[in-house]
Design a protein around this motif. Structure first.
Motif, PDB file in Angstrom:
ATOM      1  N   LEU A 178       0.834  -1.202   0.000  1.00 40.55           N
ATOM      2  CA  LEU A 178       0.000   0.000   0.000  1.00 40.55           C
ATOM      3  C   LEU A 178       0.869   1.253   0.000  1.00 40.55           C
ATOM      4  CD1 LEU A 178      -2.635  -0.950   2.756  1.00 40.55           C
ATOM      5  CD2 LEU A 178      -3.001  -0.973   0.275  1.00 40.55           C
ATOM      6  N   PRO A 179       0.332   2.378  -0.490  1.00 37.56           N
ATOM      7  CA  PRO A 179       1.055   3.651  -0.329  1.00 37.56           C
ATOM      8  C   PRO A 179       1.299   3.898   1.154  1.00 37.56           C
ATOM      9  CG  PRO A 179      -0.831   3.900  -1.804  1.00 37.56           C
ATOM     10  CD  PRO A 179      -0.941   2.532  -1.206  1.00 37.56           C
ATOM     11  N   GLU A 180       2.379   4.572   1.460  1.00 41.06           N
ATOM     12  CA  GLU A 180       2.774   4.750   2.855  1.00 41.06           C
ATOM     13  C   GLU A 180       1.661   5.355   3.707  1.00 41.06           C
ATOM     14  OE1 GLU A 180       6.379   6.842   5.444  1.00 41.06           O
ATOM     15  OE2 GLU A 180       6.519   6.691   3.259  1.00 41.06           O
ATOM     16  N   GLU A 181       0.932   6.316   3.142  1.00 38.08           N
ATOM     17  CA  GLU A 181      -0.107   6.979   3.927  1.00 38.08           C
ATOM     18  C   GLU A 181      -1.293   6.041   4.210  1.00 38.08           C
ATOM     19  OE1 GLU A 181      -0.718   8.015  -0.453  1.00 38.08           O
ATOM     20  OE2 GLU A 181       0.952   7.859   0.972  1.00 38.08           O
ATOM     21  N   GLY A 182      -1.368   4.939   3.475  1.00 34.42           N
ATOM     22  CA  GLY A 182      -2.474   4.010   3.669  1.00 34.42           C
ATOM     23  C   GLY A 182      -2.176   2.883   4.638  1.00 34.42           C
ATOM     24  N   ARG A 183      -0.959   2.836   5.166  1.00 34.69           N
ATOM     25  CA  ARG A 183      -0.558   1.735   6.058  1.00 34.69           C
ATOM     26  C   ARG A 183      -0.949   2.041   7.502  1.00 34.69           C
ATOM     27  NH1 ARG A 183       5.527   1.415   3.759  1.00 34.69           N
ATOM     28  NH2 ARG A 183       4.981   1.227   1.550  1.00 34.69           N
TER      29      ARG A 183
END
Length: 201
Positions: A178-183
Motif C-alpha cells: 500500500l502507499p505509505e499513507e495508507g498503512r
C-alpha cells in the motif's frame, strides 16, 4: 536501597518503553530508517542499555511478535463453538488487534514483511510456531464440535492452520504494498478480514 522487586519493575518498564518507542518510530520513519541509537535516545538510555534487553533491532520485534502467538491460540479456543474455523481465527486476530495493539503494530512493521517474503526465513520456526499453535487450537475446537480425533482430523487441523497463516502472510505483504499513507492499523484489520473471506470462499 533498591529492592529486587523494584529492579524487576524498572527492567520491565524500560523494556516496554523501548518497544513502544520502536513501534512509534517504525510507523513514523520506517524500520530501515530507525536505528538502535534513535530508539535508545527516545527512551533516555544508552545503546549499551538497549543491548541488555535486546540482541538487535530485529530481536526487539521478533520477541514481541512471538509473544503474540500463544495468545492467538488461546483466543481461537475461546471463540464461540458455532464459529467455523476460519471465522474463529479471523475473529481471534481482530480481538488481538484490539487488546494488544502495540504487538500487532510491530507485526506490521518493516521487519516482518522481510520475514514473510523471504522463503529462506519463512521456513524458520517464526511462522511454524504460529502454525503449530493454531493447529492444536483448531484440533481442540473440532474435537469439541464432535469430530472424531485421529489422523484425518489432525490433517484437517493442520491444513486449516497453515492456510490461516498463509492468509496472515498475504495480509502483511499486501499491507506493505500500500502507499505509505495508507498503512494504518485499520487498513491491516480490513485486509485481514478480506483475506479470511477469501479462504471461506
Amino acid at each position: 536501597m533498591v529492592t529486587a522487586g523494584r529492579r524487576e519493575l524498572h527492567k520491565k518498564a524500560t523494556r516496554q518503553a523501548l518497544q513502544e518507542a520502536a513501534t512509534r518510530m517504525f510507523e513514523e520513519r520506517g524500520y530501515a530508517e530507525t536505528t538502535v541509537r534513535d530508539i535508545a535516545e527516545a527512551v533516555g538510555v544508552t545503546e549499551r542499555t538497549f543491548f541488555r534487553y535486546f540482541h538487535s533491532k530485529e530481536d526487539l520485534i521478533l520477541g514481541e511478535v512471538l509473544d503474540l502467538f500463544p495468545e492467538v491460540a488461546r483466543l481461537v479456543r475461546a471463540r464461540p463453538a458455532q464459529e467455523e474455523p476460519y471465522t474463529a481465527v479471523r475473529n481471534a486476530l481482530l480481538d488481538l488487534a484490539a487488546t494488544r495493539s502495540t504487538g500487532v503494530a510491530l507485526l506490521f512493521s518493516g521487519l516482518p514483511s522481510r520475514v514473510f517474503s523471504d522463503p529462506a526465513r519463512s521456513a524458520q520456526p517464526v511462522l511454524l510456531e504460529l502454525e503449530d499453535g493454531l493447529m492444536d487450537a483448531l484440533r481442540d475446537r473440532l474435537t469439541e464440535a464432535g469430530h472424531e480425533d485421529g489422523p484425518a482430523l489432525a490433517l484437517r487441523a493442520s491444513v486449516l492452520a497453515r492456510a490461516s497463516v498463509a492468509a496472515l502472510r498475504a495480509t502483511v505483504l499486501t499491507f506493505h504494498a500500500l502507499p505509505e499513507e495508507g498503512r494504518t492499523l485499520e487498513a491491516a484489520r480490513g485486509l485481514a478480514g478480506q483475506a479470511f473471506d477469501i479462504l471461506r470462499e
